[in-house]
Design a protein around this motif. Sequence first.
Motif, PDB file in Angstrom:
ATOM      1  N   LEU A 112      36.626  32.324  37.616  1.00  0.00           N
ATOM      2  CA  LEU A 112      35.608  33.344  37.879  1.00  0.00           C
ATOM      3  C   LEU A 112      34.528  33.346  36.791  1.00  0.00           C
ATOM      4  CD1 LEU A 112      37.860  36.246  39.176  1.00  0.00           C
ATOM      5  CD2 LEU A 112      36.243  34.872  40.507  1.00  0.00           C
ATOM      6  N   LEU A 132      32.338  30.545  37.594  1.00  0.00           N
ATOM      7  CA  LEU A 132      31.494  30.931  38.722  1.00  0.00           C
ATOM      8  C   LEU A 132      30.280  31.716  38.239  1.00  0.00           C
ATOM      9  CD1 LEU A 132      30.862  31.409  41.761  1.00  0.00           C
ATOM     10  CD2 LEU A 132      32.394  33.409  41.630  1.00  0.00           C
ATOM     11  N   LYS A 133      30.503  32.641  37.348  1.00  0.00           N
ATOM     12  CA  LYS A 133      29.403  33.456  36.798  1.00  0.00           C
ATOM     13  C   LYS A 133      28.354  32.548  36.138  1.00  0.00           C
ATOM     14  CE  LYS A 133      28.568  37.101  33.343  1.00  0.00           C
ATOM     15  NZ  LYS A 133      27.906  36.292  32.321  1.00  0.00           N
ATOM     16  N   VAL A 141      26.442  30.590  38.900  1.00  0.00           N
ATOM     17  CA  VAL A 141      25.536  31.472  39.648  1.00  0.00           C
ATOM     18  C   VAL A 141      24.308  31.822  38.812  1.00  0.00           C
ATOM     19  CG1 VAL A 141      25.302  33.805  40.609  1.00  0.00           C
ATOM     20  CG2 VAL A 141      27.316  32.409  41.165  1.00  0.00           C
ATOM     21  N   GLU A 142      24.525  32.075  37.539  1.00  0.00           N
ATOM     22  CA  GLU A 142      23.399  32.419  36.653  1.00  0.00           C
ATOM     23  C   GLU A 142      22.426  31.255  36.480  1.00  0.00           C
ATOM     24  OE1 GLU A 142      25.399  33.761  33.154  1.00  0.00           O
ATOM     25  OE2 GLU A 142      25.590  35.830  33.862  1.00  0.00           O
ATOM     26  N   ILE A 158      34.829  40.570  39.133  1.00  0.00           N
ATOM     27  CA  ILE A 158      33.854  40.297  40.192  1.00  0.00           C
ATOM     28  C   ILE A 158      32.915  41.478  40.390  1.00  0.00           C
ATOM     29  CG2 ILE A 158      33.632  39.965  42.698  1.00  0.00           C
ATOM     30  CD1 ILE A 158      36.299  38.311  42.458  1.00  0.00           C
ATOM     31  N   HIS A 175      30.377  41.946  37.451  1.00  0.00           N
ATOM     32  CA  HIS A 175      29.298  40.953  37.366  1.00  0.00           C
ATOM     33  C   HIS A 175      28.604  40.709  38.720  1.00  0.00           C
ATOM     34  CE1 HIS A 175      30.323  40.052  33.215  1.00  0.00           C
ATOM     35  NE2 HIS A 175      31.594  40.012  33.575  1.00  0.00           N
ATOM     36  N   LYS A 176      28.903  41.578  39.677  1.00  0.00           N
ATOM     37  CA  LYS A 176      28.236  41.547  40.988  1.00  0.00           C
ATOM     38  C   LYS A 176      28.350  40.162  41.654  1.00  0.00           C
ATOM     39  CE  LYS A 176      24.959  45.239  39.886  1.00  0.00           C
ATOM     40  NZ  LYS A 176      25.685  45.676  38.682  1.00  0.00           N
ATOM     41  N   LEU A 177      29.585  39.681  41.723  1.00  0.00           N
ATOM     42  CA  LEU A 177      29.842  38.364  42.302  1.00  0.00           C
ATOM     43  C   LEU A 177      30.479  38.447  43.699  1.00  0.00           C
ATOM     44  CD1 LEU A 177      31.335  36.622  39.116  1.00  0.00           C
ATOM     45  CD2 LEU A 177      29.031  36.310  40.064  1.00  0.00           C
ATOM     46  N   GLU A 178      30.468  39.631  44.295  1.00  0.00           N
ATOM     47  CA  GLU A 178      31.178  39.844  45.560  1.00  0.00           C
ATOM     48  C   GLU A 178      30.747  38.868  46.662  1.00  0.00           C
ATOM     49  OE1 GLU A 178      31.165  43.895  43.512  1.00  0.00           O
ATOM     50  OE2 GLU A 178      29.763  42.224  43.788  1.00  0.00           O
ATOM     51  N   TYR A 231      30.004  35.882  46.449  1.00  0.00           N
ATOM     52  CA  TYR A 231      30.353  34.489  46.153  1.00  0.00           C
ATOM     53  C   TYR A 231      31.856  34.210  46.289  1.00  0.00           C
ATOM     54  CZ  TYR A 231      25.688  34.632  44.093  1.00  0.00           C
ATOM     55  OH  TYR A 231      24.341  34.800  43.898  1.00  0.00           O
TER      56      TYR A 231
END
Length: 383
Positions: free
Chosen positions: A236, A239-240, A243-244, A267, A270-273, A275
């Motif tokens: 995760l 992933l962050k 995405v950034e 999640i 960091h507002k990854l919902e 993804y």
Amino acid sequence: MKKKYLQLTPFFPTEESFRGPYIFDQVKAITRNSDYDVIVIKLMSFYDKNSVVNYEYQGVKVYNFKVLDFPSSVLPGLFQAINLYRLKEFIQKTIGISMSDVAIIHSHVIYPAGVLSVALGNEFGIKNFIQHHGLDVFQTENGRILKGKLRELNRSYMHRKFIDIVNTTDLNVGVSQKVIDALGAIKGFCNPNAYILYNGVDTGKFYELEEVEQSDIFTIGCIGNFWPLKDHLTLLKALKIVVESGKTLIIKFIGSGPTLIEAKAFIAKHKLESYVEFHAEIDHTELNIFYNSLDLFVLPSYYEALGCVYTEALQVGIPVIAVKGQGIEELIKKEERTYSLIEPHDERRLAELIHFRMTERRTSVYHLDIDLFVLDFMQKSLL
């Protein structure tokens, strides 16, 4: 009449639970590649409420035998004499065979299967194997009742009990060299007879599909229960980072467990919902479609004897990313390890490798057919 090949195992799937599919695959492979009549005895806790004596799973007949013992791995094997007597009676009267008809006893994990198989083998002069599936070979991490000094005393008892078992079995079988090394590091171990039997893949269940619905979005799969050792958080965090950097992708998680709460909190923070997707489980018959829908498989577990999920993905043609020094490294081609392995908890390197796979989508051909592994095992170990 065919000679009998007994499989003693605490794991075997049912229609309600998929736990132990690799044992089922092995049983089917041994049956296909030998003249033995394979008989499965599933060892259960005496306190298990299941009263079914036997059942059939996809053509394999399974006999349930309840082992008398204290719960939570307290003094395992204390009732060995009673259990051994009961097991012999069970084999003769419930299964209906004589021990003189048994040629091989193949057990899975040291307790309770291993200790019973060695005792039967010694008593009746039958070749017996113990197959070790985990890095905690003596299962000393099992149980949560005992704490502190009592837990240490219990571990010492287990060591004294189990060291003679692994030293006297005809063959210790590991699902990777890493497992055999863990066994060899145990004080007092001195049995030179070992074999590495990787958990191969049933190619009738896992194979590349010519037509499968593919997403336009780069898709990563991760199968593994949410436990600390599986380290989903590192994925995760990677992933962050990805995405950034402006990349779009999705990760599909399959599994449940205690660290799922922590994962979902990360999640949300960091507002990854958008993804990620979560699935508690997928029917084993649908896993091939799942693998074929992926662009990459990632599981950053840092305490892994082998990991069937890696081999299944590789067989399907999906590249994987795992952690260095785990059992699966032995099967990943040397030229691919730079792009397939990270150090434990290294989210930055993981993000780099995900970036690489998003631009370089080459897949290699892997031949991890369980029949090949089992046939070699049968030829070399049953002489």
